[in-house]
Design an enzyme around this catalytic site. Structure first.
Site, PDB file in Angstrom:
ATOM      1  N   GLU B  46       2.064  -5.163  -0.130  1.00  0.00           N
ATOM      2  CA  GLU B  46       1.505  -6.208  -0.295  1.00  0.00           C
ATOM      3  C   GLU B  46       1.543  -6.564  -2.013  1.00  0.00           C
ATOM      4  O   GLU B  46       1.468  -5.760  -3.152  1.00  0.00           O
ATOM      5  CB  GLU B  46       0.424  -5.889   0.416  1.00  0.00           C
ATOM      6  N   LYS B 117      -1.109 -13.413   7.230  1.00  0.00           N
ATOM      7  CA  LYS B 117      -1.588 -11.522   7.488  1.00  0.00           C
ATOM      8  C   LYS B 117      -2.949 -12.285   7.965  1.00  0.00           C
ATOM      9  O   LYS B 117      -3.333 -13.062   7.648  1.00  0.00           O
ATOM     10  CB  LYS B 117      -2.952 -12.024   5.859  1.00  0.00           C
ATOM     11  N   CYS B 154      -2.030  -4.877   5.005  1.00  0.00           N
ATOM     12  CA  CYS B 154      -3.032  -3.797   5.101  1.00  0.00           C
ATOM     13  C   CYS B 154      -3.484  -3.884   5.524  1.00  0.00           C
ATOM     14  O   CYS B 154      -3.608  -3.141   6.267  1.00  0.00           O
ATOM     15  CB  CYS B 154      -3.112  -4.984   3.502  1.00  0.00           C
TER      16      CYS B 154
END
Lengths: 282, 282
Positions: B46, B117, B154
């Site tokens: 990331e 995300k 993540c």
């Protein structure tokens, strides 16, 4: 409701006899043993009054009603010891329908919840769809003196949705009465079953900040070896205690405040994005 | 599409420099190293072009557009090595909005997918809501020569719903570009973070019969130690390889047929009960 935050959890791991009364007596004795060790919430295995009959397609089992001999005995046992009892599951007969049903009794022996298994497998040696109507009562979380308790049954334990539903209903502990084992002629070609079984449930604990506890059966029934391995993990997925492959009880203190620390610290529930999950309910 | 079923997966684990070009050069070199070891699908961490700036609330970062210098370099790198590249994530600027965005390039260097995300944390030392608009493109699974590839980023990795959405979209592998570490002044009062982090993702692998792979950063940035520990687990949640805490690459062959064995044998997808999950989307 009590303000008690540290709860002693007990799990009963047992082998099943063909005679239901033998199993009921053994279950009662093992609940007494766990209570004697201070357990306040105690869980029995799935279908603890019978051998695991869905191993074949044409087993004859009459089921039993609720109330019935097992539910009355469980109520009396919970009351006698002053424990919350997650009464494993029984093969419930309701009119002409049959369910795999877990009962929860509070510490006064009152029946405070009833959960009918929602996810039903149908595989070689696990022909459950032949016997169990899929649960129609939704998920169940019960507030008790000893925490908000969810119950799911065996195959439900592979479903993150079922665990999440319990968390959304406020559970801080989820119990899984279970009957899982390896079948000699099937093998374990996917990898080690017991490890995956425990691990996926530890994942539910982590994702939801809930204590997770599974009470399995033991013993050899035909070609199936029920592995036991009943365990209790904390709300961050750490296995705190795990049984071997013998009959008996395990007890473990769990701290409900720890679950709050996980939920608050990691924010998994407050940062969900339900707007992005549409296909999950389709 | 190729019929290839055994795929070599590579993960890049790296430490980030304040200079974006240094990071890009290092990423390209590590992708080359993984490709040199035969990797066919390679994933970067990331926000691999920058230090983890959301550790504070007032970091200045201009972000970058897509296409932009990083996306062009990733496309060229994928093409050069003939690999599918999950390009970690970059801090995407789109008009006046900013996103944490992963790009997937196919083996010809074409941009074939873009994922923003969806789950954004906001905690001490992880102030991501200050920087990232929550993803608005939904989940992304891309069919490639080397399998159907999902990407999540993540904090998404703690969400069973996100993994399930990828499975429902047909993923047989899910990649998690990651930046996670421990913060000295916060401690780990819930329990061991790295173990829970890996474990919850192994749970997703099991519940969905998918390969799961996470590429983390390493190195000390201020008070945060990024632990590395990038790993690849199979579709039954067995960790097949795990990096230490050093910069480098790991590669692992995964067998897509194994995922089919898990899905077919356990039936988790076919035995779902979407009718019982309503509150998950509320």
């Amino acid at each position: 409701m009590s303000e008690q935050r540290v709860i002693r959890v007990g799990l009963v791991q047992m082998a099943m006899d063909p005679d239901a009364q033998v199993n009921r007596d053994r279950a009662v004795a093992l609940v007494a043993e766990a209570a004697g060790q201070g357990a306040q919430v105690i869980c029995l295995p799935e279908l603890f009054t019978t051998p695991y009959f869905p191993v074949v397609r044409d087993a004859k089992s009459p089921g039993e009603t609720i109330p019935g001999p097992t539910s009355r005995l469980l109520a009396e046992t919970a009351r006698k010891h002053g424990v919350v009892l997650v009464g494993g599951s029984i093969y419930e007969r309701d009119g002409d329908r049959f369910y795999n049903t877990a009962l929860i009794f509070d510490d006064r022996g009152e029946l405070v919840g009833k959960y009918r298994k929602i996810h039903i497998p149908q595989d070689e040696c696990f022909f459950e769809k032949d016997y169990f109507t899929p649960g129609d009562l939704g998920y169940l979380v019960t507030k008790t003196r000893f925490g908000s308790i969810g119950v799911l049954i065996c195959y439900d334990q592979w479903y993150p949705e079922a665990a999440r539903m319990n968390a959304l209903l406020g559970a801080n502990m989820v119990f899984y009465p279970t009957a899982i084992g390896t079948v000699a002629h099937l093998g374990e070609k996917e990898g080690p079953w017991q490890e995956a079984w425990e691990n996926v449930q530890r994942g539910h604990a982590i994702a939801n900040g809930m204590v997770v506890a599974a009470a399995n059966r033991v013993g050899i029934e035909g070609d199936t070896t029920f592995w036991g391995g009943s365990f209790i993990c904390d709300a961050f997925g750490q296995t705190k205690i795990r049984a071997g492959a013998e009959e008996g009880v395990i007890v473990q203190d769990v701290d409900l405040d720890h679950g709050e620390v996980v939920r608050e610290g990691w924010g998994f529930l407050r940062n969900r994005r339900p707007d992005s999950y549409n296909q999950i309910t389709e």
